[in-house]
Design a protein around this motif. Structure first.
Motif, PDB file in Angstrom:
ATOM      1  N   LEU A  30       0.967  -1.111   0.045  1.00 52.23           N
ATOM      2  CA  LEU A  30       0.058  -0.128  -0.080  1.00 52.23           C
ATOM      3  C   LEU A  30       0.650   1.159  -0.056  1.00 52.23           C
ATOM      4  O   LEU A  30       1.649   1.465   0.869  1.00 52.23           O
ATOM      5  N   VAL A  31       0.868   2.040  -0.938  1.00 55.13           N
ATOM      6  CA  VAL A  31       1.339   3.438  -1.153  1.00 55.13           C
ATOM      7  C   VAL A  31       0.384   4.504  -0.795  1.00 55.13           C
ATOM      8  O   VAL A  31      -0.602   4.723  -1.580  1.00 55.13           O
ATOM      9  N   LEU A  32       0.636   5.287   0.189  1.00 59.67           N
ATOM     10  CA  LEU A  32      -0.250   6.395   0.348  1.00 59.67           C
ATOM     11  C   LEU A  32       0.360   7.846   0.094  1.00 59.67           C
ATOM     12  O   LEU A  32       1.579   8.285   0.658  1.00 59.67           O
ATOM     13  N   THR A  33      -0.166   8.560  -0.660  1.00 60.05           N
ATOM     14  CA  THR A  33       0.246  10.281  -1.120  1.00 60.05           C
ATOM     15  C   THR A  33      -0.713  10.869  -0.207  1.00 60.05           C
ATOM     16  O   THR A  33      -1.702  10.465   0.179  1.00 60.05           O
ATOM     17  N   ALA A  34      -0.358  12.170  -0.245  1.00 59.06           N
ATOM     18  CA  ALA A  34      -1.270  13.206   0.145  1.00 59.06           C
ATOM     19  C   ALA A  34      -2.416  13.535  -0.672  1.00 59.06           C
ATOM     20  O   ALA A  34      -3.561  13.615  -0.677  1.00 59.06           O
ATOM     21  N   VAL A  35      -1.891  14.042  -1.796  1.00 59.98           N
ATOM     22  CA  VAL A  35      -2.783  14.635  -2.943  1.00 59.98           C
ATOM     23  C   VAL A  35      -2.410  13.776  -4.290  1.00 59.98           C
ATOM     24  O   VAL A  35      -1.617  13.037  -4.596  1.00 59.98           O
ATOM     25  N   ALA A  62      -4.520  10.140   0.201  1.00 57.72           N
ATOM     26  CA  ALA A  62      -5.194   9.901   1.588  1.00 57.72           C
ATOM     27  C   ALA A  62      -5.835  11.223   1.960  1.00 57.72           C
ATOM     28  O   ALA A  62      -6.391  11.594   2.964  1.00 57.72           O
ATOM     29  N   GLY A  63      -5.175  12.439   1.425  1.00 57.93           N
ATOM     30  CA  GLY A  63      -5.458  13.628   2.228  1.00 57.93           C
ATOM     31  C   GLY A  63      -4.359  14.319   2.696  1.00 57.93           C
ATOM     32  O   GLY A  63      -3.212  13.422   3.067  1.00 57.93           O
ATOM     33  N   VAL A  64      -4.342  15.298   2.888  1.00 61.00           N
ATOM     34  CA  VAL A  64      -3.122  16.199   3.712  1.00 61.00           C
ATOM     35  C   VAL A  64      -3.402  16.022   5.226  1.00 61.00           C
ATOM     36  O   VAL A  64      -4.573  16.368   5.834  1.00 61.00           O
ATOM     37  N   GLY A  65      -2.163  15.634   5.783  1.00 58.44           N
ATOM     38  CA  GLY A  65      -2.279  15.667   7.022  1.00 58.44           C
ATOM     39  C   GLY A  65      -2.186  14.220   7.784  1.00 58.44           C
ATOM     40  O   GLY A  65      -2.783  13.307   7.218  1.00 58.44           O
ATOM     41  N   ALA A  66      -1.550  14.367   9.218  1.00 64.45           N
ATOM     42  CA  ALA A  66      -1.715  12.914   9.592  1.00 64.45           C
ATOM     43  C   ALA A  66      -2.892  12.319  10.021  1.00 64.45           C
ATOM     44  O   ALA A  66      -2.948  11.161  10.207  1.00 64.45           O
ATOM     45  N   ALA A  67      -4.137  13.180  10.280  1.00 64.29           N
ATOM     46  CA  ALA A  67      -5.157  12.534  10.709  1.00 64.29           C
ATOM     47  C   ALA A  67      -5.875  11.697   9.385  1.00 64.29           C
ATOM     48  O   ALA A  67      -6.320  10.831   9.491  1.00 64.29           O
ATOM     49  N   ALA A  68      -5.597  12.804   8.306  1.00 64.61           N
ATOM     50  CA  ALA A  68      -6.234  12.129   7.305  1.00 64.61           C
ATOM     51  C   ALA A  68      -5.535  10.811   6.734  1.00 64.61           C
ATOM     52  O   ALA A  68      -6.293   9.691   6.376  1.00 64.61           O
ATOM     53  N   ALA A  69      -4.537  10.802   6.773  1.00 62.74           N
ATOM     54  CA  ALA A  69      -3.484   9.794   6.292  1.00 62.74           C
ATOM     55  C   ALA A  69      -3.747   8.648   7.214  1.00 62.74           C
ATOM     56  O   ALA A  69      -3.614   7.462   6.611  1.00 62.74           O
ATOM     57  N   ALA A  70      -3.698   8.665   8.498  1.00 64.08           N
ATOM     58  CA  ALA A  70      -3.975   7.590   9.448  1.00 64.08           C
ATOM     59  C   ALA A  70      -5.407   7.082   9.285  1.00 64.08           C
ATOM     60  O   ALA A  70      -5.395   5.680   9.226  1.00 64.08           O
ATOM     61  N   PRO A  87      18.260  16.737  15.708  1.00 63.71           N
ATOM     62  CA  PRO A  87      19.229  17.363  15.268  1.00 63.71           C
ATOM     63  C   PRO A  87      19.649  16.682  13.929  1.00 63.71           C
ATOM     64  O   PRO A  87      20.055  17.710  12.767  1.00 63.71           O
ATOM     65  N   ASN A  88      19.427  15.475  13.399  1.00 66.47           N
ATOM     66  CA  ASN A  88      19.804  15.087  12.197  1.00 66.47           C
ATOM     67  C   ASN A  88      18.584  14.775  11.262  1.00 66.47           C
ATOM     68  O   ASN A  88      18.690  14.337  10.065  1.00 66.47           O
ATOM     69  N   ALA A  89      17.607  15.568  11.410  1.00 70.94           N
ATOM     70  CA  ALA A  89      16.408  15.630  10.618  1.00 70.94           C
ATOM     71  C   ALA A  89      16.651  15.957   9.042  1.00 70.94           C
ATOM     72  O   ALA A  89      17.362  16.818   8.899  1.00 70.94           O
ATOM     73  N   ALA A  90      16.231  15.232   8.275  1.00 68.87           N
ATOM     74  CA  ALA A  90      16.255  15.290   6.849  1.00 68.87           C
ATOM     75  C   ALA A  90      15.302  16.221   5.967  1.00 68.87           C
ATOM     76  O   ALA A  90      15.480  16.834   5.244  1.00 68.87           O
ATOM     77  N   ALA A  91      13.929  15.895   6.296  1.00 67.73           N
ATOM     78  CA  ALA A  91      12.780  16.494   5.805  1.00 67.73           C
ATOM     79  C   ALA A  91      11.843  16.472   6.760  1.00 67.73           C
ATOM     80  O   ALA A  91      11.563  15.952   7.674  1.00 67.73           O
ATOM     81  N   GLU A  92      10.681  17.514   6.277  1.00 65.69           N
ATOM     82  CA  GLU A  92       9.440  17.481   7.017  1.00 65.69           C
ATOM     83  C   GLU A  92       8.326  17.540   5.898  1.00 65.69           C
ATOM     84  O   GLU A  92       8.619  17.802   4.818  1.00 65.69           O
ATOM     85  N   ALA A  93       7.348  16.591   6.428  1.00 67.91           N
ATOM     86  CA  ALA A  93       6.013  16.558   5.698  1.00 67.91           C
ATOM     87  C   ALA A  93       5.099  16.487   6.420  1.00 67.91           C
ATOM     88  O   ALA A  93       5.327  16.841   7.741  1.00 67.91           O
ATOM     89  N   MET A  94       3.794  15.908   6.102  1.00 63.70           N
ATOM     90  CA  MET A  94       2.685  16.153   7.175  1.00 63.70           C
ATOM     91  C   MET A  94       1.959  14.796   7.211  1.00 63.70           C
ATOM     92  O   MET A  94       0.898  14.719   7.864  1.00 63.70           O
ATOM     93  N   GLU A  95       2.330  13.650   6.700  1.00 66.40           N
ATOM     94  CA  GLU A  95       1.422  12.558   6.858  1.00 66.40           C
ATOM     95  C   GLU A  95       2.159  11.160   7.497  1.00 66.40           C
ATOM     96  O   GLU A  95       1.427  10.282   7.856  1.00 66.40           O
TER      97      GLU A  95
END
Ligand SMILES: O=C(O)c1cccc(C(=O)CC[C@H]2O[C@@H](n3cnc4c(=O)[nH]cnc43)[C@H](O)[C@@H]2O)c1
Length: 214
Positions: free
Chosen positions: A5-10, A32-40, A153-161
């Motif tokens: 299963l591959v889930l994207t936001a949009v 799945a929609g934008v944000g962790a709640a929609a994705a979950a 400290p070693n974070a590489a990226a940020e997203a929302m899902e």
């Protein structure tokens, strides 16, 4: 044969992943929609079918931390961290772990994540392996980016899902991966500078490699 299963936001991200995967019936790809709640919620509903899936992948575009991931490059998560889930205090941010409410960090598949990052690199694309943060509010200032770096400290990226998908996968007893293509840098908001087409092209190329690795 079980399904991945591959889930994207949009939808644009879903189409980019589909272009890379081609006709491969092992994959089910959904927006799945934008944000962790929609994705979950979307992930949990799909994963309710027993014994149907073997792996869950969070995929899409993301903001890259300037010291780890430039625009147009790729990031594979080794950890997925809910970086703004917790409590503010006079002594600074307190994570779920510090509050005693479980963990705001989920480990991605320990074998597949480095394999995928290496394969993307061997294909001539630039790929970092590191923590991908899940945030409810996209960072829009230099101070915000610095605060997230203090937390991870070693974070590489940020997203929302990612964290929502990781929790749903964990509850279903399944491993998780997160694959992100960098459309913008994490820092002062400048929407005109986002390189969405470049990131979607990189996401397609990386999805083709994902198919080969799995
Ligand atoms: O406007 C478009 O054409 C378009 C096409 C594909 C995707 C988008 C999005 O805006 C997707 C939002 C999605 O992207 C992630 N994202 C990207 N950059 C960041 C960031 O700097 N901070 C947090 N999240 C980011 C996120 O996962 C959103 O769900 C638009």
């Amino acid at each position: 044969m079980k399904t991945i299963l591959v889930l994207t936001a949009v939808e644009a991200e879903r189409e980019a992943v589909m272009r890379g995967l081609g006709e491969d019936s092992r994959f089910e790809v959904a927006a799945a929609g934008v944000g962790a709640a929609a994705a979950a919620a979307s992930a949990a509903a799909r994963l309710a079918v027993p014994h149907h899936y073997e792996l869950v992948v969070a995929a899409g575009i993301a903001g890259g931390f300037t010291d780890r991931a430039a625009v147009g490059t790729l990031v594979v998560a080794d950890h997925i961290v809910a970086a703004d889930l917790g409590a503010a205090s006079m002594d600074g941010f307190l994570s779920l772990d510090e509050l005693g409410f479980g963990s705001s960090s989920a480990k991605t598949d320990i074998v597949l994540s480095p394999q995928l990052a290496s394969a993307i690199g061997e294909a001539g694309l630039t790929c970092a392996l590191g923590p991908v943060l899940t945030v409810s509010t996209a960072t829009g200032t230099a101070e915000g980016a610095a605060e997230l770096k203090r937390r991870v400290p070693n974070a590489a990226a940020e997203a929302m899902e990612g964290y929502g998908i990781a929790v749903a996968a964990k509850n279903a007893g399944l491993p998780v991966l997160e694959l992100r293509a960098i459309s913008n840098q994490v820092g002062p908001r400048n929407r005109e500078a986002w390189r969405i087409k470049d990131a979607l092209d990189a996401l397609s190329a990386a999805s083709s490699i994902l198919r080969e690795v799995l």
